[in-house]
Motif scaffolding. Sequence first.
Motif, PDB file in Angstrom:
ATOM      1  N   LEU A  20     -11.504   6.844  -1.819  1.00 28.35           N
ATOM      2  CA  LEU A  20     -10.716   5.838  -1.102  1.00 28.35           C
ATOM      3  C   LEU A  20     -10.861   4.476  -1.787  1.00 28.35           C
ATOM      4  O   LEU A  20     -10.582   3.441  -1.189  1.00 28.35           O
ATOM      5  N   LYS A  23      -8.315   1.627  -1.434  1.00 30.14           N
ATOM      6  CA  LYS A  23      -7.544   1.973  -0.236  1.00 30.14           C
ATOM      7  C   LYS A  23      -8.086   1.313   1.023  1.00 30.14           C
ATOM      8  O   LYS A  23      -7.778   1.734   2.135  1.00 30.14           O
ATOM      9  N   TYR A  26      -6.092   0.846   4.576  1.00 24.89           N
ATOM     10  CA  TYR A  26      -4.988   1.810   4.616  1.00 24.89           C
ATOM     11  C   TYR A  26      -5.185   2.757   5.800  1.00 24.89           C
ATOM     12  O   TYR A  26      -6.310   2.966   6.263  1.00 24.89           O
ATOM     13  N   VAL A  38      -6.274   9.443   2.573  1.00 23.58           N
ATOM     14  CA  VAL A  38      -5.178   8.499   2.812  1.00 23.58           C
ATOM     15  C   VAL A  38      -3.955   9.263   3.312  1.00 23.58           C
ATOM     16  O   VAL A  38      -3.637  10.346   2.822  1.00 23.58           O
TER      17      VAL A  38
END
Length: 131
Positions: A20, A23, A26, A38
Amino acid sequence: NAMAWEGQQMKVSLKAGASLAGKQFYFVKLNADDQVIVCAGATDVPIGVVQNAPASGETAEVVVCGVTKVSSDAALTAGNLIGTSADGQADAKTAGTDTTEYVCGQVIEGSAAAGGLAVAAINCANLNRAA
């Protein structure tokens, strides 16, 4: 100031099922192994918004319910209903139009452009489609 909005959050710690990195903020979903990855489709069911950027197998801190920053798929305005985009960023949802997609929250403080951070009140514990 976005920091002033952050407060009450219900978080869970879950294993990252993939990297991740990059990310943070997210939307993430559970995979078949009860790990988070994700969101990869606008129709995915998010479990929450990841607060850190763990490597695969590390612990992901996920806000399921509460106020959090969210990475924007496009500019967002306060009051927009949001859910996940096809790449896990927050995307505005329109009731009656995006009927196969889930509304996960509402923007409190908007973002100016794609990739920007908005602040939203989210609830991924009890999701409804944008019917």
